[in-house]
Design a protein around this motif. Structure first.
Motif, mmCIF file in Angstrom:
data_model
loop_
_atom_site.group_PDB
_atom_site.id
_atom_site.type_symbol
_atom_site.label_atom_id
_atom_site.label_comp_id
_atom_site.label_asym_id
_atom_site.label_seq_id
_atom_site.Cartn_x
_atom_site.Cartn_y
_atom_site.Cartn_z
ATOM 1 N N ALA A 152 0.833 -1.205 0.000
ATOM 2 C CA ALA A 152 0.000 0.000 0.000
ATOM 3 C C ALA A 152 0.870 1.258 0.000
ATOM 4 C CB ALA A 152 -0.929 -0.002 1.212
ATOM 5 N N VAL A 153 1.934 1.243 0.784
ATOM 6 C CA VAL A 153 2.831 2.399 0.846
ATOM 7 C C VAL A 153 3.584 2.578 -0.463
ATOM 8 C CG1 VAL A 153 4.905 3.311 1.953
ATOM 9 C CG2 VAL A 153 3.090 2.318 3.351
ATOM 10 N N ILE A 154 4.115 1.487 -1.004
ATOM 11 C CA ILE A 154 4.908 1.578 -2.229
ATOM 12 C C ILE A 154 4.057 2.075 -3.391
ATOM 13 C CG2 ILE A 154 6.208 0.254 -3.935
ATOM 14 C CD1 ILE A 154 7.080 -1.561 -1.555
ATOM 15 N N GLN A 155 2.821 1.592 -3.496
ATOM 16 C CA GLN A 155 1.981 2.065 -4.601
ATOM 17 C C GLN A 155 1.674 3.552 -4.455
ATOM 18 O OE1 GLN A 155 -1.927 0.512 -5.286
ATOM 19 N NE2 GLN A 155 -2.765 1.244 -3.338
ATOM 20 N N GLU A 187 -5.643 -6.500 6.251
ATOM 21 C CA GLU A 187 -4.224 -6.812 6.296
ATOM 22 C C GLU A 187 -3.387 -5.544 6.328
ATOM 23 O OE1 GLU A 187 -2.475 -9.599 6.549
ATOM 24 O OE2 GLU A 187 -4.225 -10.895 6.685
ATOM 25 N N VAL A 188 -3.793 -4.532 5.568
ATOM 26 C CA VAL A 188 -3.075 -3.256 5.589
ATOM 27 C C VAL A 188 -3.122 -2.660 6.995
ATOM 28 C CG1 VAL A 188 -3.058 -0.876 4.736
ATOM 29 C CG2 VAL A 188 -3.468 -2.759 3.139
ATOM 30 N N ARG A 189 -4.304 -2.683 7.601
ATOM 31 C CA ARG A 189 -4.457 -2.146 8.959
ATOM 32 C C ARG A 189 -3.521 -2.857 9.918
ATOM 33 N NH1 ARG A 189 -7.060 -3.264 13.747
ATOM 34 N NH2 ARG A 189 -7.632 -5.333 13.005
ATOM 35 N N ARG A 190 -3.475 -4.156 9.809
ATOM 36 C CA ARG A 190 -2.639 -4.918 10.725
ATOM 37 C C ARG A 190 -1.148 -4.642 10.497
ATOM 38 N NH1 ARG A 190 -1.058 -11.229 10.896
ATOM 39 N NH2 ARG A 190 0.482 -10.891 12.486
ATOM 40 N N ASP A 191 -0.754 -4.570 9.224
ATOM 41 C CA ASP A 191 0.656 -4.340 8.902
ATOM 42 C C ASP A 191 1.147 -2.991 9.392
ATOM 43 O OD1 ASP A 191 0.858 -6.807 7.688
ATOM 44 O OD2 ASP A 191 0.459 -6.036 5.671
ATOM 45 N N MET A 192 0.231 -2.046 9.571
ATOM 46 C CA MET A 192 0.610 -0.718 10.045
ATOM 47 C C MET A 192 0.754 -0.647 11.570
ATOM 48 S SD MET A 192 1.156 1.229 7.522
ATOM 49 C CE MET A 192 0.836 1.380 5.767
ATOM 50 N N GLY A 212 -7.049 11.578 -6.650
ATOM 51 C CA GLY A 212 -6.352 10.959 -5.539
ATOM 52 C C GLY A 212 -4.998 11.598 -5.303
ATOM 53 N N VAL A 213 -3.978 10.769 -5.069
ATOM 54 C CA VAL A 213 -2.650 11.294 -4.744
ATOM 55 C C VAL A 213 -1.773 11.454 -5.970
ATOM 56 C CG1 VAL A 213 -2.787 10.208 -2.469
ATOM 57 C CG2 VAL A 213 -1.563 9.038 -4.318
ATOM 58 N N LEU A 214 -2.269 11.112 -7.148
ATOM 59 C CA LEU A 214 -1.461 11.154 -8.362
ATOM 60 C C LEU A 214 -0.744 12.492 -8.530
ATOM 61 C CD1 LEU A 214 -0.674 9.626 -11.009
ATOM 62 C CD2 LEU A 214 -2.610 10.788 -12.094
ATOM 63 N N ALA A 215 0.592 12.439 -8.628
ATOM 64 C CA ALA A 215 1.452 13.597 -8.917
ATOM 65 C C ALA A 215 1.421 14.676 -7.839
ATOM 66 C CB ALA A 215 1.098 14.193 -10.276
ATOM 67 N N ARG A 216 0.972 14.367 -6.647
ATOM 68 C CA ARG A 216 0.898 15.386 -5.594
ATOM 69 C C ARG A 216 2.221 15.629 -4.882
ATOM 70 N NH1 ARG A 216 -4.756 16.673 -3.332
ATOM 71 N NH2 ARG A 216 -6.112 15.885 -4.983
ATOM 72 N N GLY A 217 3.172 14.725 -5.025
ATOM 73 C CA GLY A 217 4.475 14.940 -4.425
ATOM 74 C C GLY A 217 4.408 15.179 -2.929
ATOM 75 N N ASP A 218 5.255 16.095 -2.458
ATOM 76 C CA ASP A 218 5.336 16.353 -1.021
ATOM 77 C C ASP A 218 4.129 17.084 -0.456
ATOM 78 O OD1 ASP A 218 7.781 15.093 -0.803
ATOM 79 O OD2 ASP A 218 8.952 16.933 -1.052
ATOM 80 N N GLN A 257 1.217 15.986 -0.364
ATOM 81 C CA GLN A 257 0.325 14.979 0.201
ATOM 82 C C GLN A 257 1.100 14.102 1.181
ATOM 83 O OE1 GLN A 257 -3.057 13.936 -0.172
ATOM 84 N NE2 GLN A 257 -2.446 12.487 1.445
ATOM 85 N N PRO A 258 0.662 14.020 2.446
ATOM 86 C CA PRO A 258 1.356 13.131 3.396
ATOM 87 C C PRO A 258 1.244 11.673 2.961
ATOM 88 C CG PRO A 258 -0.106 14.666 4.543
ATOM 89 C CD PRO A 258 -0.432 14.766 3.085
ATOM 90 N N LEU A 259 2.257 10.904 3.289
ATOM 91 C CA LEU A 259 2.217 9.474 3.025
ATOM 92 C C LEU A 259 1.381 8.769 4.093
ATOM 93 C CD1 LEU A 259 5.971 8.862 2.104
ATOM 94 C CD2 LEU A 259 4.027 8.852 0.528
ATOM 95 N N PHE A 260 0.698 7.707 3.694
ATOM 96 C CA PHE A 260 -0.098 6.933 4.636
ATOM 97 C C PHE A 260 0.818 5.933 5.340
ATOM 98 C CE2 PHE A 260 -3.339 7.568 1.037
ATOM 99 C CZ PHE A 260 -3.702 8.794 1.516
ATOM 100 N N THR A 261 1.678 6.461 6.188
ATOM 101 C CA THR A 261 2.695 5.663 6.861
ATOM 102 C C THR A 261 2.670 5.930 8.358
ATOM 103 O OG1 THR A 261 4.242 7.438 6.296
ATOM 104 C CG2 THR A 261 4.283 5.472 4.910
ATOM 105 N N ARG A 262 3.528 5.242 9.102
ATOM 106 C CA ARG A 262 3.658 5.436 10.533
ATOM 107 C C ARG A 262 4.913 6.244 10.829
ATOM 108 N NH1 ARG A 262 0.537 2.399 13.965
ATOM 109 N NH2 ARG A 262 2.007 2.993 15.578
ATOM 110 N N ASP A 263 4.856 7.072 11.850
ATOM 111 C CA ASP A 263 6.000 7.899 12.214
ATOM 112 C C ASP A 263 6.866 7.301 13.311
ATOM 113 O OD1 ASP A 263 5.419 9.922 10.382
ATOM 114 O OD2 ASP A 263 3.980 10.851 11.731
ATOM 115 N N ASP A 264 6.397 6.207 13.953
ATOM 116 C CA ASP A 264 7.207 5.637 15.037
ATOM 117 C C ASP A 264 8.280 4.710 14.504
ATOM 118 O OD1 ASP A 264 4.248 4.025 15.261
ATOM 119 O OD2 ASP A 264 6.035 2.790 14.950
#
Length: 275
Positions: free
Chosen positions: A123-126, A177-182, A260-266, A268-275
């Motif tokens: 999900a993050v890589i895409q 699965e995405v929820r759990r992996d995060m 969506g996020v197409l071509a938004r660059g910086d 748009q925040p990434l859907f990632t974790r900061d910890d």
């Protein structure tokens, strides 16, 4: 990054040498990708993996030896690349791509190979692929068993790039699965919906080699114009068969559409974790 085509001969080789290619996941398929990229002449590589070599890895991680047990997979891959081409530049990132700091490192890549086995990392890589316009090829292989007998041997190779449907459009990501992996370890231990530990799918080096070689040909088609139009391939070893499949992009997709996020660059925040 704009996908180029039409490079051939010396010009194509020079272009490959100029690219920075990221490999996320250096297990069965990722280690083979690292080896093949080095032989193709790619000189700048970003290697991403949080894990160390274990005894159980030795039957599928190319370049790993008994003496490498407990070494980081990124170090083993970098050593293998250096043995093939001494002037290679390998940036080693020991970390999980679902973490913001690690994911941001991929912005420096011209191309990404996604060789992970989790829905969260995919999900993050895409998102990075479409948000930063960095073409990507994702690959995976799986062997299924039933009653102690092999029931299926399958591989999948899919390109992620503008004008191509993403995992979300193809319904290839499981939101649970995405929820759990995060989650971190503490959050997982408290989640009542998680039953038992995740068991990685079994794989063997022959199927991994087949899938990775298909992914590498797709990379060459996208970047230097090798005449191959397939952008989503499904391999079944039992009949056997190799087929190209196609999906339709959702015009309102939150990943690969202009809405969506197409071509938004910086921006748009990434859907990632900061910890």
């Amino acid at each position: 990054m704009t996908v180029r085509s039409g490079h051939s001969g010396a010009a194509g080789q020079k272009y490959l040498e100029s690219l920075t290619v990221a490999i996320v996941g250096l297990g069965g398929t990722g280690s083979i990708a690292a080896e093949q990229l080095a032989h193709l002449g790619v000189r700048k590589v970003i290697l991403v993996d949080p894990d160390r070599i274990e005894t159980t890895n030795l039957n599928r991680v190319v370049g790993a030896r008994v003496s490498d047990v407990n070494r980081h997979k990124t170090d083993v891959a970098a050593d293998m690349i250096a043995q093939i081409t001494s002037d290679a530049e390998c940036k080693r990132i020991v970390g999980d791509v679902t973490r913001t700091a690690v994911a941001r490192e991929l912005r420096a890549a011209d191309f990404i190979f996604a060789c992970t086995d989790s829905h969260g990392s995919r999900a993050v890589i895409q998102q990075i692929a479409y948000q930063y316009l960095i073409p990507c090829v994702d690959m995976g292989s799986i062997i299924t068993a039933r009653a102690g007998q092999i029931a299926g041997i399958h591989g999948r190779v899919q390109a992620l790039a503008p004008r191509l449907p993403c995992f979300t459009c193809c319904e290839l990501l499981d939101s649970e699965e995405v929820r759990r992996d995060m989650m971190n370890a503490e959050e997982r231990s408290k989640d009542q919906y998680i039953q038992g530990a995740h068991e990685p799918a079994p794989a063997v080096i022959s199927i991994n080699g087949t899938v990775t070689s298909m992914a590498m040909t797709m990379f060459l088609a996208m970047m230097v114009g090798v005449p191959s139009a397939a952008r989503h391939l499904i391999y079944d070893a039992r009949p056997p068969s190799l087929r190209s499949v196609s999906f339709t992009s959702n015009p309102n997709c939150y990943i690969c559409s202009p809405r969506g996020v197409l071509a938004r660059g910086d921006s748009q925040p990434l859907f990632t974790r900061d910890d």
